[in-house]
Design a protein around this motif. Structure first.
Motif, mmCIF file in Angstrom:
data_model
loop_
_atom_site.group_PDB
_atom_site.id
_atom_site.type_symbol
_atom_site.label_atom_id
_atom_site.label_comp_id
_atom_site.label_asym_id
_atom_site.label_seq_id
_atom_site.Cartn_x
_atom_site.Cartn_y
_atom_site.Cartn_z
ATOM 1 N N MET A 1 0.843 -1.195 0.000
ATOM 2 C CA MET A 1 0.000 0.000 0.000
ATOM 3 C C MET A 1 0.878 1.245 0.000
ATOM 4 O O MET A 1 1.900 1.296 0.672
ATOM 5 C CB MET A 1 -0.909 -0.001 1.237
ATOM 6 N N ALA A 2 0.468 2.238 -0.778
ATOM 7 C CA ALA A 2 1.253 3.463 -0.871
ATOM 8 C C ALA A 2 1.300 4.175 0.476
ATOM 9 O O ALA A 2 0.315 4.216 1.216
ATOM 10 C CB ALA A 2 0.648 4.378 -1.932
ATOM 11 N N GLU A 3 2.447 4.754 0.784
ATOM 12 C CA GLU A 3 2.629 5.473 2.038
ATOM 13 C C GLU A 3 2.336 6.950 1.815
ATOM 14 O O GLU A 3 2.984 7.607 1.005
ATOM 15 C CB GLU A 3 4.052 5.276 2.555
ATOM 16 N N THR A 4 1.359 7.478 2.541
ATOM 17 C CA THR A 4 0.973 8.883 2.406
ATOM 18 C C THR A 4 1.110 9.581 3.754
ATOM 19 O O THR A 4 1.192 8.945 4.806
ATOM 20 C CB THR A 4 -0.476 9.022 1.907
ATOM 21 N N ALA A 5 1.129 10.918 3.706
ATOM 22 C CA ALA A 5 1.175 11.715 4.935
ATOM 23 C C ALA A 5 0.351 12.971 4.722
ATOM 24 O O ALA A 5 0.327 13.530 3.620
ATOM 25 C CB ALA A 5 2.611 12.079 5.289
ATOM 26 N N ASP A 6 -0.341 13.405 5.765
ATOM 27 C CA ASP A 6 -1.123 14.631 5.731
ATOM 28 C C ASP A 6 -0.346 15.717 6.469
ATOM 29 O O ASP A 6 -0.087 15.606 7.672
ATOM 30 C CB ASP A 6 -2.486 14.402 6.392
ATOM 31 N N HIS A 7 0.039 16.767 5.743
ATOM 32 C CA HIS A 7 0.844 17.844 6.319
ATOM 33 C C HIS A 7 -0.012 19.028 6.753
ATOM 34 O O HIS A 7 0.531 20.052 7.173
ATOM 35 C CB HIS A 7 1.900 18.289 5.312
ATOM 36 N N GLY A 8 -1.321 18.878 6.654
ATOM 37 C CA GLY A 8 -2.225 19.932 7.098
ATOM 38 C C GLY A 8 -2.413 21.020 6.053
ATOM 39 O O GLY A 8 -1.605 21.184 5.130
ATOM 40 N N GLY A 9 -3.500 21.744 6.191
ATOM 41 C CA GLY A 9 -3.731 22.870 5.286
ATOM 42 C C GLY A 9 -3.923 22.468 3.845
ATOM 43 O O GLY A 9 -3.548 23.224 2.935
ATOM 44 N N GLY A 10 -4.480 21.281 3.599
ATOM 45 C CA GLY A 10 -4.713 20.859 2.219
ATOM 46 C C GLY A 10 -3.468 20.453 1.474
ATOM 47 O O GLY A 10 -3.386 20.585 0.252
ATOM 48 N N VAL A 11 -2.468 19.944 2.183
ATOM 49 C CA VAL A 11 -1.222 19.450 1.571
ATOM 50 C C VAL A 11 -0.942 18.047 2.084
ATOM 51 O O VAL A 11 -0.892 17.828 3.299
ATOM 52 C CB VAL A 11 -0.020 20.371 1.896
ATOM 53 N N ARG A 12 -0.780 17.102 1.177
ATOM 54 C CA ARG A 12 -0.424 15.728 1.530
ATOM 55 C C ARG A 12 0.747 15.278 0.662
ATOM 56 O O ARG A 12 1.085 15.938 -0.325
ATOM 57 C CB ARG A 12 -1.627 14.799 1.331
ATOM 58 N N SER A 13 1.355 14.166 1.023
ATOM 59 C CA SER A 13 2.466 13.643 0.232
ATOM 60 C C SER A 13 2.319 12.148 0.031
ATOM 61 O O SER A 13 1.688 11.455 0.840
ATOM 62 C CB SER A 13 3.824 13.953 0.883
ATOM 63 N N ILE A 14 2.896 11.675 -1.070
ATOM 64 C CA ILE A 14 2.910 10.252 -1.415
ATOM 65 C C ILE A 14 4.350 9.856 -1.698
ATOM 66 O O ILE A 14 5.046 10.537 -2.468
ATOM 67 C CB ILE A 14 2.056 9.976 -2.675
ATOM 68 N N LYS A 15 4.818 8.766 -1.089
ATOM 69 C CA LYS A 15 6.152 8.244 -1.402
ATOM 70 C C LYS A 15 6.046 7.382 -2.651
ATOM 71 O O LYS A 15 5.447 6.304 -2.623
ATOM 72 C CB LYS A 15 6.691 7.423 -0.232
ATOM 73 N N VAL A 16 6.609 7.874 -3.756
ATOM 74 C CA VAL A 16 6.552 7.159 -5.035
ATOM 75 C C VAL A 16 7.907 6.503 -5.286
ATOM 76 O O VAL A 16 8.942 7.177 -5.352
ATOM 77 C CB VAL A 16 6.164 8.107 -6.187
ATOM 78 N N PHE A 17 7.889 5.213 -5.451
ATOM 79 C CA PHE A 17 9.078 4.369 -5.587
ATOM 80 C C PHE A 17 9.949 4.780 -6.784
ATOM 81 O O PHE A 17 9.444 5.076 -7.866
ATOM 82 C CB PHE A 17 8.597 2.928 -5.752
ATOM 83 N N ILE A 18 11.272 4.812 -6.572
ATOM 84 C CA ILE A 18 12.244 4.991 -7.651
ATOM 85 C C ILE A 18 12.985 3.666 -7.828
ATOM 86 O O ILE A 18 13.680 3.229 -6.909
ATOM 87 C CB ILE A 18 13.284 6.085 -7.352
#
Length: 342
Positions: A1-18
């Motif tokens: 499952m993809a790893e995501t994070a919520d940084h607040g204020g309508g900003v999130r991140s996704i760890k995309v594999f290289i």
């Protein structure tokens, strides 16, 4: 499952594999706007990376076909690689600084054989041994290269201007060095956790918490302009330090605070490196010989073939900076060219 994070204020991140890269992943940021989510970078063009991005977007409560736009910090394939597929799936626009768009256009138009020939000549000029040059020379007639059709952006990121993101204040800051058109993106909004400082900064590869981005020569087979990428990078770092963001959201590793402190560390690192490099030049050395003697994350004998080309380019960038500062000079009449301290 993809790893995501919520940084607040309508900003999130996704760890995309290289794939096959020690960096491991690209942090792709999802920024909510009044017209739908906008991505900052997209990750490497690989089926597993695409699946991770799609899963991550679902985990963020959206999907690829809902993406409104893609803002690319710079043209490298771990940042821009999936942009074209996102655009195909969503009808989104792609924005990039004009200097990196020019590289994308040139990459699409350059035959791989031309690139191999250019690299062969360049390595001979810097003093690479024949056993290193030979594979490139032999490969040129039958060469194919991956990643030679990156997506052509359809919007220009103009430094100093706010991007057209309804409901958000995201300003482009031109930070050349890692690439000629690298941009950082300053979210001019109060930090959602009220951290002290000046908004948040999406820093791409310009400012990373623990590693130093590669600074090599800007490669253009058809342009003989003498550039100073390391000088560009150091100047850009100082601008970002003065900005003093509350939080830095980089494209690799992890989110961090105290951007100005990290800037000082990087400025000191490169000054130490320039000082150490000048100490090597008590005798005339080619760029290849300089690279062999510089400190890397492993002994020169253990550095893979492709990484040696990157290391030599970084050595050249540092040599060029020393020359511009008047601390070294090319020895007239040498071939391959050698440099000596002054």
């Amino acid at each position: 499952m993809a790893e995501t994070a919520d940084h607040g204020g309508g900003v999130r991140s996704i760890k995309v594999f290289i794939p096959d890269n020690p960096l491991g992943h690209t942090l792709v940021y999802v920024v909510d706007t009044d017209r739908g989510p906008v991505l900052i970078d997209t990750g490497w063009d690989d089926p597993a990376s695409w699946d991770t991005l799609a899963e991550g977007l679902a985990g963020c409560g959206t999907s690829v076909d809902e993406i409104h736009g893609v803002v690319v910090t710079h043209h490298h394939p771990d940042h821009h690689g999936l942009s074209g597929k996102v655009r195909e799936a969503s009808g989104s626009w792609i924005a990039m600084h004009a200097a990196d768009t020019a590289i994308v256009r040139r990459t699409r138009e350059t035959r791989p054989g031309r690139w191999f020939s250019y690299m062969t000549a360049k390595l001979i000029t810097v003093g690479a041994p024949e056993e290193h040059v030979a594979p490139l020379r032999d490969a040129a007639p039958r060469s194919t290269l991956p990643g030679f059709s990156p997506a052509l952006p359809d919007r220009e990121i103009v430094p100093g201007e706010l991007l057209d993101l309804p409901g958000r204040r995201l300003r482009a800051i031109w930070t050349p060095g890692h690439t000629p058109g690298h941009v950082c993106l300053h979210l001019e909004e109060q930090h959602p956790s009220q951290l002290p400082g000046n908004g948040r900064l999406f820093s791409g590869d310009h400012l990373l918490p623990e590693i130093t981005p590669h600074i090599g020569l800007y490669e253009d087979p058809d342009d003989g302009t003498i550039t100073d990428p390391l000088g560009d990078y150091l100047d850009s770092l100082e601008r970002i330090g003065r900005l003093a963001p509350a939080e830095v959201l980089p494209a690799h590793q992890y989110v961090f605070t105290d951007g100005p402190g990290r800037v000082r560390e990087l400025l000191d690192h490169h000054e130490e490196r320039l000082t150490g490099l000048r100490a090597l030049l008590v005798e005339p050395l080619t760029p290849w010989q300089v690279a062999e003697r510089m400190e890397w994350n492993r002994p020169w004998a253990q550095i893979p073939y492709g990484s040696r080309n990157i290391a030599v380019s970084e050595a050249e960038a540092h040599l060029r900076r020393l020359v511009k500062l008047g601390r070294a000079e090319a020895v007239p009449g040498t071939e391959p060219v050698t440099y000596v301290a002054v």
